[in-house]
Motif scaffolding. Structure first.
Motif: not given
Ligand code: GTP
Ligand code: GTP
Ligand code: K
Ligand code: MG
Ligand code: MG
Lengths: 294, 277
Positions: A107-109, A112, A114, A139, A145, A245-246, A248, A271-273, B80-81, B111
């Motif tokens: 999904l968006q945001g 991916k 990162t 995007r 990025q 992800t996220k 954290d 993902g932890t950060g 985030n995001g 970022r």
């Protein structure tokens, strides 16, 4: 992760600990509390139901009623059910082909782009020759990025060419082959699973490059809809795994169970950060234990 | 269907389906159970009663806190995001279409390519932007933005911030500083602080809003990605618990994909179709 769930289950264990014997009614009450705790942890409703049936059956078989610590026994049963669901054995990424293509979708945001950087860094540390490419034409500054991230982890960024995402991906894979890379990590635009056009696009990209690994990148804060998301991406690209992800964000993270239940694919990393080194192997046993605060 | 629109006396199974639907829309198991329980006890139990009690959970929407003179200053925050930067592009466009001048501050200096991304949106919107180098102090960018916005008499000043998880103490402190510095630059600012919440988020959103409100003084919500599979049911808890209005919803990735929040429509989207209404 999963803190609140642990607390609730701790309460349940505590309640049942002193009980001399556990009646069917006690078991029902316990299962109801477990159900609420799992739902509060964002475990999708159908998955929660499945788990409750599983626990009930196993609990009756194990004759919880006669055990000395019925609370502990029931929680152990839930623990095992979670661990089973979360995938048992871990499997390494299949990177035997040269170049191997790892497709990241979601999904968006979700994280991916990162994650592409994080994964590249990890594989480089394992001695692989890695390149990054993005076919996200949607995007703003998506490719910039990924280029910045490529710079941070010191791997080349390959710019694919072509009129479609599939064509761009194909051209990037060719280039990666010519440059002698072992692995090409392919970042894609975010998409919603109800967007048929974009779901077809990701299917096309996956087949066009014969991606050896097709990984769903999923935000661990995702709610009930994680089930549908996993199902839909699975049916589009035949997922080989998932990255959460996220984590954290102190998530309860029921989304992990939804993915495992609906697709059976392993969750590989978490993902932890935000930084490129905030990336860990997913460990189902440890995760199940963590859910229960053990 | 019963003439007059009330669909009464649902079966046990229908009520269970409704409750399941609410749970799967991320309204939360406890709340979903309580809502259905309450609705069934009232007026013989109808979807209309349920809908009514859900709508009553949403706070009265007060007008946006607009200044009498000088720029309207908006701070945009969230994890985030979720869609902060994109939403700023959409909001800036909306203000520009109303003929207002808009200045946007790029306070996400962390970022990768965040500033470049915002720059594209700002250009599309026909707004102006304040930016510094990558890694600059976000508070300094915010300060500059407000100072320039006031000096040049912009109608609207919007500050974009980096995404951060509510558990990150360091980054939450940084956000508190951004807010403080905005007030230092212009004592009545920020007029509004809008937190962007991803419509696919589960129960974690409650902690998100709790923390951000504490640290940044959130005054309103924006719920994004409602064009997707997530229904945003968590908003019910957020609005109720924190008394926060939903200002806008995001329904896609283009400039036009911003809508005003419609409570009635939103609640209906969480419930089964009611052709009788
Ligand atoms: N705290 C935290 N933030 C993360 C993690 N992974 C990614 N992020 C952040 O999540 C946000 C979105 O990440 P991206 O990599 O841009 O997500 P994406 O899926 O590529 O987004 P689109 O390309 O727009 O669909 C960024 O602010 C990242 O820094 C994580 O594990 N923890
Ligand atoms: N489908 C859909 N996508 C959206 C919506 N709003 C934002 N997005 C997408 O979500 C992704 C993340 O958006 P951003 O605006 O970068 O989010 P952000 O909160 O600024 O992210 P960070 O600054 O990294 O924390 C992008 O791919 C956007 O196009 C929406 O309403 N619907
Ligand atoms: K998200
Ligand atoms: Mg991306
Ligand atoms: Mg942003």
């Amino acid at each position: 992760m999963f803190n609140r769930l642990s607390e609730k289950l701790g309460d349940i264990a505590h309640k049942l600990r002193g009980a001399a014997r556990v009646s069917e009614a006690d078991l029902d009450a316990t299962l109801r509390e477990m159900r609420m705790a799992l739902l509060e942890a964002d475990v999708a409703l159908p998955v929660t139901r499945h788990l409750m049936n599983e626990v009930r059956e196993r609990a009756l078989g194990a004759e919880v009623a006669k055990s000395l610590q019925p609370g502990q026994v029931i929680i152990k049963i839930l623990n095992d059910a979670l661990a089973d669901l979360l995938g048992g054995q871990r499997r390494d990424l299949d990177l035997s082909k040269i170049p191997s293509v790892i497709l990241l979708c979601g999904l968006q945001g979700a994280g991916k782009t990162t994650t592409a950087g994080k994964l590249a860094r990890l594989l480089v540390s394992q001695g692989k020759k890695v390149a990054l490419t993005s076919v996200d034409a949607t995007r703003p500054a998506a490719r910039e990025q990924l280029q910045v991230l490529a710079g941070q982890v010191d791997v080349p960024y390959i710019a694919g060419e072509g009129g479609s995402a599939a064509a761009m991906a194909r051209s990037a894979v060719k280039q990666a082959g010519r440059d002698g890379h072992h692995v090409l990590i392919l970042d894609t635009a975010g998409r919603q699973v109800v967007d048929d056009e974009l779901m077809n696009e990701i299917r096309d990209v996956a087949t066009a490059v014969g991606a050896t690994e097709r990984l769903l990148v999923l935000d661990a804060m995702t709610g009930q809809t994680a089930l549908q998301i996993a199902e839909q991406f699975h049916s589009a690209v035949n997922m080989s795994g998932c990255i959460l992800t996220k984590t954290d964000a102190d998530v309860r993270g029921g989304a992990a169970l939804s993915v495992a239940h609906s697709t059976g694919v392993p969750i590989r990393y978490v993902g932890t950060g935000e930084k490129v080194d905030a990336f860990e192997l997913f460990d189902p046993q440890r995760m199940a234990g963590r859910i229960l605060g053990q | 269907m019963v003439p007059g629109g009330s669909v009464d006396a649902l079966s046990e199974e229908e009520w269970i389906d409704i409750e399941d639907g609410l749970i799967m829309a991320d309204c939360g198991a406890e709340l979903s159970g309580a809502l259905v329980h309450k609705a069934r006890k009232r007026r013989g139990g109808s979807i209309a009663a349920l809908k009514e009690s859900m709508i009553s959970m949403l706070p009265e929407v007060a007008p946006v806190n607009e200044p009498a003179g000088g720029p309207f200053v908006l701070l945009v925050v969230g994890v985030n995001g979720t869609g902060k930067t994109t939403t700023i592009g959409k909001i800036a466009t909306m203000f520009r279409q109303q003929g207002k001048s808009v200045l946007v501050g790029a306070a996400d200096t962390f970022r990768a390519a965040a500033v470049e991304q915002l720059a594209v949106w700002v250009e599309r919107a026909g707004a102006d932007m304040v930016r510094q180098h990558e890694g600059a102090d976000p508070a300094a960018v915010a300060f500059d933005t407000i100072k320039r916005g006031v000096a040049r008499n912009y109608d609207v000043v919007i500050v974009d911030t980096a995404g951060r998880v509510q558990t990150d103490r360091g980054l939450m402190d940084e956000l508190a500083k951004v807010r403080r510095v905005i007030t230092k630059a212009y004592p009545e600012a920020p007029h509004e602080v809008w937190q962007v919440v991803d419509g696919g988020t589960g129960q974690n959103a409650v902690m998100q809003v709790e923390k951000f409100r504490e640290v940044a003084g959130t005054s309103g919500l924006i719920v994004t990605k409602l064009d997707g599979s997530g229904k945003g049911g968590i908003v019910l808890q957020l609005s109720h618990k924190f008394g926060l209005p939903v200002r806008y919803v995001g329904v896609g990735e283009t400039l036009e994909d911003l809508m005003e929040f419609n409570a009635e429509e939103f609640i209906s989207s969480l419930l089964p179709d009611q052709s009788a209404d």
